[in-house]
Design an enzyme around this catalytic site. Structure first.
Site, short mmCIF file in Angstrom:
data_model
loop_
_atom_site.label_atom_id
_atom_site.label_comp_id
_atom_site.label_asym_id
_atom_site.label_seq_id
_atom_site.Cartn_x
_atom_site.Cartn_y
_atom_site.Cartn_z
CG ASP A 1 -1.97 1.10 1.15
OD1 ASP A 1 -1.85 2.00 0.29
OD2 ASP A 1 -2.92 1.07 1.96
CG HIS B 1 -5.38 2.50 -0.50
ND1 HIS B 1 -5.05 2.57 0.84
CD2 HIS B 1 -6.40 3.39 -0.68
CE1 HIS B 1 -5.82 3.48 1.43
NE2 HIS B 1 -6.65 3.98 0.53
#
Length: 727
Positions: free
Chosen positions: A663, A698
């Site tokens: 992420d 994400h």
């Protein structure tokens, strides 16, 4: 819409699945009722800083280091994952949720078609493929031909087809590749007729549009290459617009537009459907405030590309939002919130240097989300109480008719071209996966392009919208979804409450196989349209950011209290979830009202509000959060930062923190530090665990198998602590 804002909206993660019924919601599993869970040992440093006269401890700062390169962080993650997986393996509903989510996802899914020449391009997933494939038809009724299959790009399925766009004539396809969930993109080109890849490859693109200039090449946005080993943590500056000519190396690309004196400003380019104009939109953060410049591509090509790329400024100063719609010759249309916080439609004639803006459709009671020109008409997409309303008007703004959608839900798409009356749109709701419709504006006829075959009956589920009052009396909309038999009987059942509340992002109805599994199990799902979002325009956004951020938490807490008060959920039956800014929301409200919730799932959350701006995209977020180095903003951030406000000595709900190692939007160090602090504090007997996915980011690009596994883990965890049990 600028790609960074589009990426924010796409950041919402979906939920979880098995027929369950409620048992005693305050029950503590025997495995944890006798003793506190043993967590892995975590190094605690004596690191204290004095900020504006206050001593701030940060004992877990070492967990900010990149898990891919720091062996100690990687070891900590491995030990935490081992403990979490051992616990999750004991949950009796985990396999049921995994199985039912898999069944609910196993249906043919289509994306919105896009035309290039006479060809139709669209994505398709046969059901359980890790990544959707890209197909093409030579005509509307033609047979589909597979163009791209990302499922063979990586053994773990974690390399995804991100964005794509055919050239205007349909000869070439430009597409972007996402690896391991990262925000970085690699751009490539395909010859559509042969299906063979071309040699063109562009790297270090991020938050970019894909914009063809004829069939010669394309405009794109990229950043300078990051320092060695810093690709997933370094802050990004100096984004610029480049032109890549087909058949050449990236090193030969032409710089089109940059602002080296304003390194924090980002830029993206859109080429109008007729190829006449390139529109460059520039922004400095996440706020809907931008500058607009245009390039006359027709004149540029006539000049043989001599003299560079002549740029004309239309809007200067970062004061308002200007969303380009389309152009016809010298006339161009925009959607803007200039003098209209709920947006209006304006146009400008670029034939003269002193052109003025003309209002075409004034601001109305509903928020204008989008406008497109299709054929000879404008389609206006409005948001009314977080649900879609679509209207057709002529090019001068005279109303023609509404597009009937029939029920609470979200319509998206309506892409098309001037002169071509054909458009496609998708409609979805909490109990309805996306159906793709084809609309011919000349005839007014709507037909179905693709409709899913389902393993459940949408009519068995009730979708309602309610309103409740927040702490200060503001009315907040809330969507509530339950099985009809539960709703009609008025039974209180375990309820999952979801929220976001930030960055002008609107939460609207949409289908999730995981949420449907929760509903089939006998639970209820609620989604609160709290302040900070974009559901009602600028004022709604402003009321939930910067110094007003506490309103977001008050709104969400009031939503939970409403569900309890109205008998939707029993005491001890309320669980909460949110991702990204919504993960921050979950962390903050758990600190403020730990007594209200049975369990919580903060996903990829922003948890350290004093250091968020030091990594990757974090610097953009100061528009919503403020600047930690400014005392006034620091005081606000310090007051609600999840990492800094864990209330030792209070009994906390069960918490499962979820994040991913790749992420590079909200770096996983936020979740690592927060989980370590939870485990070190005396917060009662319930578990406080972290689940770290590998080769994921994400949210976007996550392969189907990883999404199913994570959703099953999360729902089984939330179900265990809310009393949702299999029949």
């Amino acid at each position: 819409m600028p790609p960074f804002r589009r990426a924010l909206i796409a950041a919402h993660l979906v939920l979880l699945a098995e027929p369950l019924t409620a048992q005693a919601p305050d029950r503590v599993p025997m495995s944890l009722s006798q003793s506190r869970m043993a967590y892995p040992e975590t190094r605690r440093d004596d690191l204290v800083e004095t900020l504006f006269g206050e001593r701030i401890a940060d004992p877990y700062r070492w967990l900010e280091n990149d898990v891919r390169t720091d062996g100690e962080v990687a070891d900590w993650v491995a030990r935490e994952n081992a403990v979490t997986q051992r616990y999750l393996a004991t949950l009796p509903t985990r396999s049921w949720f995994a199985g039912r989510i898999r069944e609910l996802m196993d249906y043919e899914r289509f994306g919105l078609p896009m035309k290039g020449g006479k060809r139709y391009f669209y994505t398709r997933n046969s059901g359980l493929q890790n990544q959707a494939q890209l197909w093409v038809r030579e005509s509307l009724k033609g047979k589909g031909r597979l163009l791209l299959d990302p499922n063979g790009w990586a053994k773990d399925g974690a390399t995804a087809l991100d964005d794509w766009k055919p050239s205007h004539d349909g000869r070439f396809l430009l597409y972007s590749v996402q690896d391991g969930g990262s925000d970085w993109r690699v751009l490539r080109v395909l010859d559509v007729a042969t299906g063979k890849p071309m040699d063109d490859e562009v790297r270090w693109a991020k938050f970019t549009a894909l914009s063809w200039v004829g069939s010669e090449g394309f405009l794109y946005s990229r950043f300078p290459p990051p320092a060695e080993g810093q690709a997933f943590q370094q802050r990004t500056y100096n984004q610029a617009i480049w032109f890549h000519r087909l058949g050449t190396a990236q090193s030969a690309d032409e710089l089109v537009f940059a602002t080296p004196d304003q390194p924090e400003t980002g830029h993206y380019a859109k080429v109008t459907a007729d190829g006449h104009w390139a529109i460059i939109t520039s922004s400095t953060g996440t706020d809907a405030r931008n500058e607009v410049r245009v390039i006359d591509l027709t004149a540029h090509l006539k000049a043989g590309r001599k003299g560079g790329w002549p740029i004309r400024t239309l809007v200067s100063g970062f004061e308002h939002d200007w969303q380009p719609v389309e152009s016809l010759g010298s006339r161009m249309w925009f959607v803007t919130n200039s003098d209209a916080p709920r947006y209006r439609l304006v146009s400008i004639d670029l034939a003269t240097p002193e052109s003025r803006w003309t209002e075409i459709v004034p601001q109305g009671a509903d928020k204008l989300e989008q406008a497109t020109i299709v054929g000879t008409k404008l389609i206006l997409n409005y948001l009314r109480n977080a649900s879609t309303r679509a209207v057709i008007v002529d090019l001068k703004g005279k109303p023609a008719r509404q597009i009937t959608l029939g029920t609470i839900g979200t319509a998206s798409g309506f892409r098309g071209r001037p002169g071509d009356p054909e458009t496609f749109y998708a409609f979805t709701s909490f109990n309805r996966p996306s159906t793709i419709f084809r609309l011919n504006l000349a005839s007014g006829k709507t037909t179905i392009f693709a409709e899913p075959k389902l393993t459940f009956r949408p009519a068995d589920y009730a979708v309602e919208q309610r309103f409740y009052k927040s702490k200060d009396g503001t009315e907040i909309p809330l969507f509530l979804v339950r099985r009809k038999d539960i709703a009609e009987a008025g039974r209180a059942v375990p309820t999952l409450l979801y929220g976001y509340g930030g960055f002008d992002v609107s939460l609207t109805p949409g289908f999730s196989a995981a949420r449907m599994a929760w509903l089939e199990a006998g639970g209820a799902f609620a989604m609160a349209n709290i302040r900070g979002g974009g559901e009602f325009g600028k004022a709604w956004h402003d009321a939930g950011r910067l110094a007003n951020k506490q309103n977001v938490f008050d709104d969400f807490i009031a939503g939970g209290e409403y569900l309890l008060r109205e008998g939707v959920t029993p005491g001890g039956g309320l669980v909460i979830q949110g991702g990204s800014n919504g993960g921050l929301l979950v962390g903050a409200v758990v600190n403020q009202r730990p007594d209200l919730f049975a369990a919580a799932n903060p996903q990829v959350g922003v948890m350290d509000m004093l250091r968020f701006d030091r990594f990757t995209a974090g610097r953009y977020w100061v528009d919503d959060y403020g600047y930690p180095e400014r005392e006034g903003d620091f005081r606000v951030l310090r007051a609600y930062s999840p990492y800094h406000n864990i209330a030792a000595g209070k009994t906390y709900p069960a918490i499962l923190v979820t994040t991913a190692d790749t992420d590079d939007r909200v770096v996983p160090g936020h979740s690592f530090k927060y989980a370590a602090a939870l485990q070190a504090a005396d917060l009662g007997p319930k578990p406080h665990l972290i689940r770290v996915e590998t080769r994921a980011g994400h949210g976007s690009g996550k392969p189907t198998n990883k999404a199913i596994e994570e959703s099953a883990d999360v729902l089984a965890f939330l179900g265990e602590w809310s009393g949702l049990r299999p029949r």
